[in-house]
Design an enzyme around this catalytic site. Structure first.
Site, PDB file in Angstrom:
ATOM      1  N   ARG A 225       0.855  -1.190   0.000  1.00  0.00           N
ATOM      2  CA  ARG A 225       0.000   0.000   0.000  1.00  0.00           C
ATOM      3  C   ARG A 225       0.891   1.241   0.000  1.00  0.00           C
ATOM      4  NH1 ARG A 225      -3.705  -2.534  -1.634  1.00  0.00           N
ATOM      5  NH2 ARG A 225      -5.749  -2.860  -0.690  1.00  0.00           N
ATOM      6  N   HIS A 273      -1.697  -0.203  -9.831  1.00  0.00           N
ATOM      7  CA  HIS A 273      -2.380  -1.090  -8.859  1.00  0.00           C
ATOM      8  C   HIS A 273      -2.912  -2.356  -9.557  1.00  0.00           C
ATOM      9  CE1 HIS A 273      -4.607  -1.135  -4.746  1.00  0.00           C
ATOM     10  NE2 HIS A 273      -4.387  -2.367  -5.181  1.00  0.00           N
TER      11      HIS A 273
HETATM   12  P1  NAP Z   1      -2.087 -10.516   5.820  1.00  0.00           P
HETATM   13  O1  NAP Z   1      -2.273 -11.975   5.579  1.00  0.00           O
HETATM   14  O2  NAP Z   1      -2.988  -9.842   6.781  1.00  0.00           O
HETATM   15  O3  NAP Z   1      -0.556 -10.319   6.241  1.00  0.00           O
HETATM   16  C1  NAP Z   1      -0.057  -9.112   6.712  1.00  0.00           C
HETATM   17  C2  NAP Z   1       1.370  -9.335   7.185  1.00  0.00           C
HETATM   18  O4  NAP Z   1       1.894  -8.070   7.632  1.00  0.00           O
HETATM   19  C3  NAP Z   1       1.466 -10.287   8.374  1.00  0.00           C
HETATM   20  O5  NAP Z   1       2.603 -11.099   8.268  1.00  0.00           O
HETATM   21  C4  NAP Z   1       1.608  -9.329   9.562  1.00  0.00           C
HETATM   22  O6  NAP Z   1       2.304  -9.861  10.668  1.00  0.00           O
HETATM   23  C5  NAP Z   1       2.415  -8.230   8.940  1.00  0.00           C
HETATM   24  N1  NAP Z   1       2.266  -6.998   9.724  1.00  0.00           N
HETATM   25  C6  NAP Z   1       1.139  -6.312  10.015  1.00  0.00           C
HETATM   26  N2  NAP Z   1       1.409  -5.260  10.800  1.00  0.00           N
HETATM   27  C7  NAP Z   1       2.743  -5.285  11.013  1.00  0.00           C
HETATM   28  C8  NAP Z   1       3.634  -4.467  11.763  1.00  0.00           C
HETATM   29  N3  NAP Z   1       3.201  -3.408  12.448  1.00  0.00           N
HETATM   30  N4  NAP Z   1       4.939  -4.798  11.774  1.00  0.00           N
HETATM   31  C9  NAP Z   1       5.390  -5.864  11.090  1.00  0.00           C
HETATM   32  N5  NAP Z   1       4.598  -6.688  10.365  1.00  0.00           N
HETATM   33  C10 NAP Z   1       3.293  -6.382  10.329  1.00  0.00           C
HETATM   34  O7  NAP Z   1      -2.220  -9.716   4.456  1.00  0.00           O
HETATM   35  P2  NAP Z   1      -2.006 -10.252   2.955  1.00  0.00           P
HETATM   36  O8  NAP Z   1      -3.221 -10.968   2.484  1.00  0.00           O
HETATM   37  O9  NAP Z   1      -0.688 -10.930   2.877  1.00  0.00           O
HETATM   38  O10 NAP Z   1      -1.970  -8.861   2.166  1.00  0.00           O
HETATM   39  C11 NAP Z   1      -0.983  -7.879   2.450  1.00  0.00           C
HETATM   40  C12 NAP Z   1      -1.354  -6.576   1.778  1.00  0.00           C
HETATM   41  O11 NAP Z   1      -1.171  -6.664   0.370  1.00  0.00           O
HETATM   42  C13 NAP Z   1      -2.825  -6.184   1.901  1.00  0.00           C
HETATM   43  O12 NAP Z   1      -3.106  -5.599   3.160  1.00  0.00           O
HETATM   44  C14 NAP Z   1      -2.981  -5.194   0.768  1.00  0.00           C
HETATM   45  O13 NAP Z   1      -2.664  -3.908   1.263  1.00  0.00           O
HETATM   46  C15 NAP Z   1      -1.906  -5.614  -0.238  1.00  0.00           C
HETATM   47  N6  NAP Z   1      -2.479  -6.091  -1.516  1.00  0.00           N
HETATM   48  C16 NAP Z   1      -2.126  -5.445  -2.665  1.00  0.00           C
HETATM   49  C17 NAP Z   1      -2.616  -5.871  -3.891  1.00  0.00           C
HETATM   50  C18 NAP Z   1      -2.187  -5.209  -5.175  1.00  0.00           C
HETATM   51  O14 NAP Z   1      -2.683  -5.545  -6.248  1.00  0.00           O
HETATM   52  N7  NAP Z   1      -1.271  -4.268  -5.139  1.00  0.00           N
HETATM   53  C19 NAP Z   1      -3.492  -6.965  -3.957  1.00  0.00           C
HETATM   54  C20 NAP Z   1      -3.848  -7.583  -2.761  1.00  0.00           C
HETATM   55  C21 NAP Z   1      -3.339  -7.148  -1.545  1.00  0.00           C
HETATM   56  P3  NAP Z   1       1.736 -11.101  11.513  1.00  0.00           P
HETATM   57  O15 NAP Z   1       1.823 -12.278  10.576  1.00  0.00           O
HETATM   58  O16 NAP Z   1       2.655 -11.208  12.639  1.00  0.00           O
HETATM   59  O17 NAP Z   1       0.321 -10.766  11.875  1.00  0.00           O
END
Ligand code: NAP
Length: 310
Positions: A225, A273
């Site tokens: 993001r 995006h």
């Molecule tokens: P997720 O499963 O919720 O994973 C988030 C990860 O970030 C987890 O490992 C979490 O740690 C870590 N995290 C959160 N807060 C943190 C902090 N303060 N310090 C360190 N690590 C932290 O999310 P996801 O499904 O992998 O998706 C990640 C992001 O990708 C989404 O939120 C979205 O913004 C982005 N995205 C982008 C696209 C695109 O097309 N560009 C598409 C889809 C998603 P823990 O494991 O310890 O909880």
């Protein structure tokens, strides 16, 4: 009495999702009324995307859950009118797409592809690229997407460092957490992939101080993001050569305004995006599963922690 499901997303998605959800819910033997318009006090579930225009959940008095079509839920996680469970999208198609995109852009940097794709000037400089075993890549965020990307990079033999809020244990990946973990990870990272959610705690994870920790000329890939990066700090780091190049898919303001310096910067690639998106066939299965669970009184999957914001 039928289960009432309101589909609140971009209108173009309705003809795509309508048959998939109808069939999936019929297979689950649920009597469902699925529509894009419904009296709020009749709605049991909302299938939700931020661009569907739904902001105030107050009149949705019998709502059981909101089921997001998006993985990133920053625009709804802090909505105080929402008092029922919120599930985010975890979709195999979305994960596969993100893995392919992140791998492709990592390999572009690793192999130095631009030197040959963009410059064909007759010079014959036969320098072979290093092997992945000689390259350290850091993945910030080890959730559904980050973990898949880290594992795919490890399978290609990259030296992979991963960083998350809580400690992880992933084969082939050196897992770190906490402030010290971030410093350790960045200080070795030749290429960084950001897959953190947008929360108050992750804003400006890459800032002047943390960018300075990275080896000079490091590359940044951000499909997470926009707010994860302090844009001015990144531009400064690009201008001094501290950061060699950045590939940015997400921004604080989207579409990225025409006057934004990223568009013109020679060492920035902007993508609109498109790193990955929810794939309707697999996503509809996830939505149907959660409605089925809700109706059976079972816990929903992929619930958002509203305190943490992801
Ligand atoms: P997720 O499963 O919720 O994973 C988030 C990860 O970030 C987890 O490992 C979490 O740690 C870590 N995290 C959160 N807060 C943190 C902090 N303060 N310090 C360190 N690590 C932290 O999310 P996801 O499904 O992998 O998706 C990640 C992001 O990708 C989404 O939120 C979205 O913004 C982005 N995205 C982008 C696209 C695109 O097309 N560009 C598409 C889809 C998603 P823990 O494991 O310890 O909880």
């Amino acid at each position: 009495m039928p289960v009432n499901v309101l589909f609140s997303a971009r209108p173009e998605l309705w003809p795509v999702y309508e048959p998939l959800l109808t069939n999936g819910l019929a297979e689950a033997r649920l009597d469902v009324n699925l529509a894009t318009n419904m009296e709020p006090d009749q709605v049991d579930y909302v299938v939700y995307a931020p661009n569907g225009g739904l902001l105030d959940f107050t009149p949705y008095s019998r709502l059981k859950a909101v089921l997001s079509l998006w993985a990133g839920v920053e625009s709804i996680a802090d909505n105080e009118t929402l008092t029922v469970p919120l599930a985010r999208m975890v979709d195999n198609g979305l994960t596969q797409g993100m893995t392919e995109w992140a791998l492709g852009h990592t390999l572009r940097y690793h192999l130095g592809m631009d030197a040959h794709i963009t410059v064909q000037d007759g010079a014959w400089t036969p320098t072979a690229p290093p092997l992945a075993t000689e390259r350290t890549v850091c993945v910030l965020g080890l959730g559904e997407l980050g973990q898949a990307v880290a594992q795919a990079l490890a399978a290609l033999n990259f030296r992979v460092l991963g960083w998350s809020r809580t400690q992880k244990d992933i084969q082939g990946v050196t897992c770190l957490h906490g402030t010290d973990g971030l410093r350790t990870a960045l200080s070795q990272a030749e290429i960084v992939v950001l897959l953190l959610p947008d929360t108050p705690a992750t804003e400006n994870t890459l800032n002047a101080e943390t960018l300075a920790l990275m080896p000079k000329g490091a590359k940044i890939i951000n499909p997470g993001r926009g707010p994860l990066i302090d844009d001015n700090a990144l531009l400064d780091a690009l201008n001094t050569g501290q950061v060699g190049h950045a590939t940015l898919d997400v921004f604080r303001v989207e579409p990225l305004p025409l006057e934004h310096p990223y568009w013109e910067h020679p060492n920035v690639t902007v993508t609109p995006h498109i790193a990955s998106e929810t794939r309707p066939v697999t996503a509809a299965q996830v939505i149907c599963e959660n409605i089925q669970r809700g109706e059976a009184g079972e816990p929903f999957v992929h619930l958002v922690d509203r305190q943490l914001g992801y």
